[in-house]
Structures are given as C-alpha cells and as structure tokens.
Write a protein that holds these residues in place. Structure first.
Motif, PDB file in Angstrom:
ATOM      1  N   THR A   4      -3.985   0.707  -2.608  1.00 28.89           N
ATOM      2  CA  THR A   4      -4.381  -0.704  -2.617  1.00 28.89           C
ATOM      3  C   THR A   4      -3.143  -1.592  -2.675  1.00 28.89           C
ATOM      4  O   THR A   4      -2.215  -1.328  -3.436  1.00 28.89           O
ATOM      5  N   SER A  55       0.846  -1.194   0.000  1.00 30.66           N
ATOM      6  CA  SER A  55       0.000   0.000   0.000  1.00 30.66           C
ATOM      7  C   SER A  55       0.880   1.242   0.000  1.00 30.66           C
ATOM      8  O   SER A  55       1.911   1.292   0.662  1.00 30.66           O
ATOM      9  N   TYR A 108     -10.661  -9.496  -4.219  1.00 32.65           N
ATOM     10  CA  TYR A 108     -10.119  -8.518  -3.285  1.00 32.65           C
ATOM     11  C   TYR A 108     -10.702  -8.768  -1.903  1.00 32.65           C
ATOM     12  O   TYR A 108     -11.796  -9.317  -1.770  1.00 32.65           O
TER      13      TYR A 108
END
Length: 250
Positions: free
Chosen positions: A59, A20, A88
């Motif tokens: 993400t 991230s 996800y």
C-alpha cells in the motif's frame, strides 16, 4: 534510490508518501529485506523517527512518524481510539453500490513467526469500512464467461483499524482490490499485468486528518498518487466503454 517524498514536517512530526513495496520497519516476515521506511527516513532527515501506525508493504500513501517517543505515544492513542480520519483510493473488481458500509468482524491476523506464542482462538473483532464509488469502468477485455470486464474506483474510509481490513473487507463483498496477491483475484491481477503493466496493489492511503498532539490544530495531510498508479487509471479510463471523465489522478 530517490529520497522519500516528505508531505509535512515540523519539530514534532514528519509524514511521507510511502511508495508501494516499501516495508515500514524491519520484519521477521522478510528477513532478507534491507530497505525500510523507518531507516530511510531517519537517514534522510538525520534523526530518529517513531511510527505510530503502519501501512501494508504493497500500500502506498500517507505514513506519519513522530520525532520522539512521547509524541508517538500520543499519536498511537489517536489511532487506537479512531480519533482521526483516513481515506484510501482503490480500484476494485466489479460494479459497486454508489455508497455502502461494510460491517463485518475480522479475526486477528497472526504471523506464524512473530505471533507464535499468541492465543490462536481469539474471537473476531468489530471491523467497519465506509465507501463511496467515484467512477465505474467497463473494459473491452474478456473475463471468464463475460466479454467485458467491470471495475469501480472507490474512496474508502476505515472506521476501525484491523490488519489488512480494507483488503479483507473488499474480498468479503466480492469486490477484491486489483493487484492484491493475498486477498485478490489472480486472473484479474494477471489481466492488469498483461494489459497495463500493473505490478502493484491499487490501494493508496490518500488523506490522513488528525489533531496535532502539541498545538492541537487539526492537520489534513494528502499524498498524491504515484505515477504508476496514475498511468494505470489513465489507461483504464481511456479504454472505458462507459461515458464519464476521470478526475482523481492529481
């Protein structure tokens, strides 16, 4: 900086577990950033890499690269035609249905700088996301007029590939992803920062299944959750007022 975690590599492809906060490539949006997945991976393996898809900066998870332009083109076709499967993991506000399909068209997101010359009046594009709930949490933390706070851990499968699709779809159904500073709930984000030290978007690209463009074998790549994501889930689970065991942290 630690080396990027390589999930898969052969003479045609390489896949990493993108952390991230890391941009995939140089962007006009952040001219001052000096670290990009494309450059870091190129330096790490000693050859050029070509990204056939993207992950948003906040993400984490499976990010695939080709090792030559022709392979990248073949992979891009699979992404464009949705001829692959992506899953996800996300922690969202509120109690969600056990499973559902979000079928809600999205207008293309245009960047003020990069897309300055693009048409501004394009119609909304078809956008479909399927999800199933893995776990529910109710925490003894006041939220607005409520004495407790509720959350759901979801497995998401985007059936189309619109920009910020998952984040925008979850906002649309009033279950924004925790840590989303653009499409999320500022009060919930602040609560997670203060209570759990959460400084990131709780969205992770967990698996990617696709047809290898050369040997035609189906590959299923899986990226483990980053330690900071695991720690937040474990803290949430340990404070859960509901009965249940969390078994998605590995």
């Amino acid at each position: 900086m630690s080396p990027l975690e390589i999930l898969y590599q052969d003479e045609f492809l390489v896949a990493i577990n993108k952390p991230s906060g890391l941009l995939v490539h140089r962007s006009l949006i952040d001219k001052h950033e000096t670290r990009f997945a494309v450059q870091l991976l190129r330096d790490q393996i000693g050859q050029k890499v070509y990204p056939p898809h993207r992950l948003d900066r906040p993400t984490s998870g499976v990010l695939l690269f080709a090792l030559d332009p022709n392979i990248a083109r073949l992979l891009t076709e699979q992404f464009t035609q949705a001829a692959l499967e992506k899953t996800y993991l996300a922690l969202v506000r509120g109690f969600c249905a056990a499973e559902a399909v979000i079928d809600y068209p999205l207008k293309e997101v245009l960047d003020e700088i990069a897309d300055a010359q693009a048409a501004q009046d394009k119609p909304a594009q078809t956008a479909i996301t399927q999800y199933r709930r893995l776990e529910q949490f109710e925490l003894p933390l006041a939220s607005g007029k409520h004495l407790t706070s509720r959350y759901s851990l979801l497995e998401l499968q985007p059936k189309t590939g619109r920009k910020h699709q998952l984040r925008r779809h979850l906002k649309h159904i009033f279950h924004p992803i925790v840590g989303d500073t653009t499409h999320g709930d500022g009060k919930q984000n602040q609560l997670f920062r203060e209570q759990f030290g959460c400084e990131r978007l709780l969205l992770h690209a967990q698996t990617l299944s696709f047809l290898h463009p050369v040997n035609k074998v189906t590959l299923r790549l899986q990226a483990p959750l980053a330690e900071e994501f695991v720690q937040v889930l474990q803290a949430v689970a340990s404070n859960n007022l509901l009965v249940g065991d969390l078994d998605v942290c590995s």
